[in-house]
Design a protein around this motif. Structure first.
Motif, PDB file in Angstrom:
ATOM      1  N   TYR A 245       0.861  -1.187   0.000  1.00 35.77           N
ATOM      2  CA  TYR A 245       0.000   0.000   0.000  1.00 35.77           C
ATOM      3  C   TYR A 245       0.890   1.227   0.000  1.00 35.77           C
ATOM      4  O   TYR A 245       2.062   1.168   0.397  1.00 35.77           O
ATOM      5  N   ASN A 246       0.339   2.364  -0.463  1.00 33.66           N
ATOM      6  CA  ASN A 246       1.125   3.596  -0.470  1.00 33.66           C
ATOM      7  C   ASN A 246       0.972   4.322   0.862  1.00 33.66           C
ATOM      8  O   ASN A 246      -0.005   4.139   1.581  1.00 33.66           O
ATOM      9  N   THR A 247       1.975   5.128   1.180  1.00 33.93           N
ATOM     10  CA  THR A 247       2.084   5.749   2.497  1.00 33.93           C
ATOM     11  C   THR A 247       0.840   6.543   2.877  1.00 33.93           C
ATOM     12  O   THR A 247       0.477   7.508   2.212  1.00 33.93           O
TER      13      THR A 247
ATOM     14  N   HIS B 112      -4.548   3.927   4.992  1.00 32.82           N
ATOM     15  CA  HIS B 112      -4.268   2.682   4.271  1.00 32.82           C
ATOM     16  C   HIS B 112      -3.649   1.648   5.211  1.00 32.82           C
ATOM     17  O   HIS B 112      -3.948   0.458   5.135  1.00 32.82           O
ATOM     18  N   LYS B 113      -2.777   2.129   6.094  1.00 31.21           N
ATOM     19  CA  LYS B 113      -2.089   1.233   7.023  1.00 31.21           C
ATOM     20  C   LYS B 113      -3.088   0.578   7.978  1.00 31.21           C
ATOM     21  O   LYS B 113      -3.029  -0.640   8.218  1.00 31.21           O
TER      22      LYS B 113
ATOM     23  N   ASN C 102       4.746  -1.005   3.092  1.00 25.77           N
ATOM     24  CA  ASN C 102       4.408   0.374   2.764  1.00 25.77           C
ATOM     25  C   ASN C 102       5.397   0.922   1.738  1.00 25.77           C
ATOM     26  O   ASN C 102       6.602   0.712   1.869  1.00 25.77           O
ATOM     27  N   LYS C 103       4.893   1.629   0.716  1.00 30.49           N
ATOM     28  CA  LYS C 103       5.769   2.193  -0.312  1.00 30.49           C
ATOM     29  C   LYS C 103       5.417   3.654  -0.585  1.00 30.49           C
ATOM     30  O   LYS C 103       4.255   4.038  -0.541  1.00 30.49           O
TER      31      LYS C 103
ATOM     32  N   TYR D 178       5.347   2.995  -5.431  1.00 34.95           N
ATOM     33  CA  TYR D 178       4.163   2.127  -5.380  1.00 34.95           C
ATOM     34  C   TYR D 178       3.492   2.028  -6.751  1.00 34.95           C
ATOM     35  O   TYR D 178       3.171   0.937  -7.233  1.00 34.95           O
TER      36      TYR D 178
END
Length: 534
Positions: A382-384, A388-389, A411-412, A417
């Motif tokens: 997932y993107n930062t 999302h986290k 995380n990217k 990402y």
């Protein structure tokens, strides 16, 4: 549009800066104070090039500095923009746009040739635009983009500097709205061909919109200022917009609380989930549903997600109701289909949420079909973003509890990402899609081509593709809806994507900030915005 737009993640904030000046003689009148709006972008815009932009962060900047043939107004309706008028043939397949007298930010005249050049450039296979398919409504566009047709056969032609003729493959009633989308924006040929990196730096970006780019300190800040060469500059009230690029949502909200920003949250970022109840109680939280879907992609070319039953097992084994009610807390609706409620084909969805019995059965059957007794290591990217986290951790826990499956989370940074997803370097990846126009086809067509620009699942289905092609020829709205519903049923039966929830957008804003336009698709436009003195 990727949220990532359209699958895209963004952030927005703003602050009013007063720089009152006095003239140097006694009795002078105080000069008007510049209207400076400070916003936050959640991440660095990957590009300012409308021909290749695919995400909402880039789209926010591009909408400020460019303009298409039409533009959505404060009333949510389509209004003439770079085109002052247009006519449509009786069969609905030919549009003739009259281009108004206007200039690029570098002083060059805006002509019909700029549109013909821009559309053919986006379609050129060498450009590798992931949004090229949005132009497929134009006759000959798809063949050219796929390398089996010629640029000269594409149905867009500058008859003269002020006349643009567009021939469509089929009648497309929403075409005037579609040309307000960024892939249809013009670009300046001289600028584009003079520098391959023209869209990467403020000093080389040339646009035709209400603002022009002034500075771009990468991964730090970006500013746009009122474009004095814009044809409608009299109706642009802001003098400057200053965008910061802060990924931490708590920091962003603190800046808003400290009167350093005039906005926090969607659509260019997100509010901290933990803060939502207090903001709601304070009566300052603004929320609106938008035509968008939050989902996870499966890479159907990577084990174990080459198997549809395993994909469905993962999709059925989560509790969307608990995710929306307990984690998100902003009125999001659990999604058991891909097309959002505003244009829903089947309001009841296509499967049961949290259907654990069926999920476990499908996982056993799928593993048996693959001849495996144990799943390979699985990673979800997932993107930062804090939101999302939290969603990823909850789903990770649910899959462990409900299926006994261990998932690694990764995380990217946004740009990395996007690259990994496009290149297929993932097994499961977060996704989000906000409509580019309010029609079911805009969601379903993303998966029409196995190697389509924004598909990225590596999934394709000939019957699905056939149904979408059939829908383009069907003039009866109800019959067309039935065809598209069949297509969505296939998408959910095959499950290359796992719908999670339908978006709402939540934000807080300075009460003195007026007329920021957020359309029903979640896109933001500052052309009409105004800041009044406190």
């Amino acid at each position: 549009m990727y949220m990532m737009k359209k699958s895209v993640f963004l952030a927005l904030s703003s602050v009013l800066v007063f720089g009152g000046m006095m003239t140097g003689y006694e009795g002078a009148v105080q000069a008007a104070e510049p209207k400076v709006l400070r916003m936050n972008l959640h991440s660095e815009p990957p590009t300012a090039d409308p021909g290749i932009a695919e995400d909402t962060t880039s789209g926010t900047i591009i909408t400020a500095i460019f303009e298409g043939l039409t533009r959505l107004g404060k009333d949510g309706k389509v209004h003439p923009a770079a085109a002052e008028s247009y006519t449509v043939s009786k069969d609905g397949k030919t549009y003739t746009f009259k281009i108004r007298e206007a200039k690029w930010s570098n002083g060059d005249p805006v002509t019909a040739n700029d549109f013909e050049y821009a559309w053919k450039r986006a379609l050129d296979p060498k450009t590798a635009s992931n949004y090229a398919y949005q132009l497929y409504y134009v006759k000959g566009a798809e063949d050219f983009n796929k390398g089996i047709g010629k640029a000269g056969d594409v149905g867009v032609k500058a008859i003269d500097d002020k006349t643009l003729k567009v021939e469509l493959t089929n009648p497309t009633p929403f075409f005037p709205e579609l040309v307000a989308f960024k892939t249809y924006f013009p670009v300046n040929k001289k600028v584009v061909e003079g520098n391959k990196k023209w869209a990467d730096e403020a000093k080389t970006v040339v646009g035709n919109g209400p603002f022009k780019m002034e500075t771009w300190e990468h991964k730090s800040n970006l500013t746009v200022v009122k474009n004095e060469k814009y044809w409608d500059k009299a109706n642009v009230k802001l003098d400057k917009i200053e965008f910061t690029m802060i990924e931490d949502e708590n920091t962003e909200l603190s800046m808003f609380d400290n009167d350093e920003l005039d906005w926090a949250g969607a659509p260019t970022s997100a509010l901290p989930i933990d803060a939502l109840p207090a903001l709601r109680e304070a009566g300052i939280l603004k929320t609106q549903p938008i035509a968008g879907t939050y989902f996870y992609r499966f890479n159907t070319e990577q084990a174990p997600f080459t198997n549809a039953k395993i994909r469905k097992a993962f999709a059925y084994a989560i509790n969307r109701e608990s995710i929306t009610a307990d984690i998100l807390q902003a009125g999001q609706v659990p999604a058991t289909g891909f097309v959002p409620p505003s244009v829903a084909l089947n309001k009841d969805g296509y499967f049961k949420d949290n259907d654990l019995e069926v999920a476990k059965k499908l996982l056993v059957e799928g593993m048996k079909e693959e001849g495996i007794s144990k799943l390979p290591p699985i990673t979800l990217i997932y993107n930062t973003s804090e939101g999302h986290k939290k969603i990823a951790k909850e789903i990770q826990d649910q899959w462990k509890k409900n299926l006994g499956v261990d998932i690694k989370l990764e995380n990217k940074e946004w740009k990395v990402y996007l690259e990994d997803v496009h290149q297929g370097n993932y097994q499961i990846a977060r996704g989000g899609w906000l409509g580019d126009f309010n029609d079911p086809i805009n969601f379903l067509e993303m998966f029409q081509e196995q190697d389509g620009g924004n598909n990225d699942t590596r999934w394709g289905n000939s019957k699905y593709k056939e149904l979408l092609n059939q829908s383009a020829l069907e003039q009866d709205p109800e019959k067309r809806k039935a065809i598209l519903m069949q297509a969505e049923q296939i998408l959910m039966d095959e499950m290359p994507i796992m719908p999670i929830y339908f978006y709402t957008q939540s934000w807080v804003q300075n009460e003195n900030l007026k007329d920021v336009v957020i359309d029903g698709l979640g896109a933001i436009d500052f052309k009409y915005a105004d800041l009044t003195k406190k």
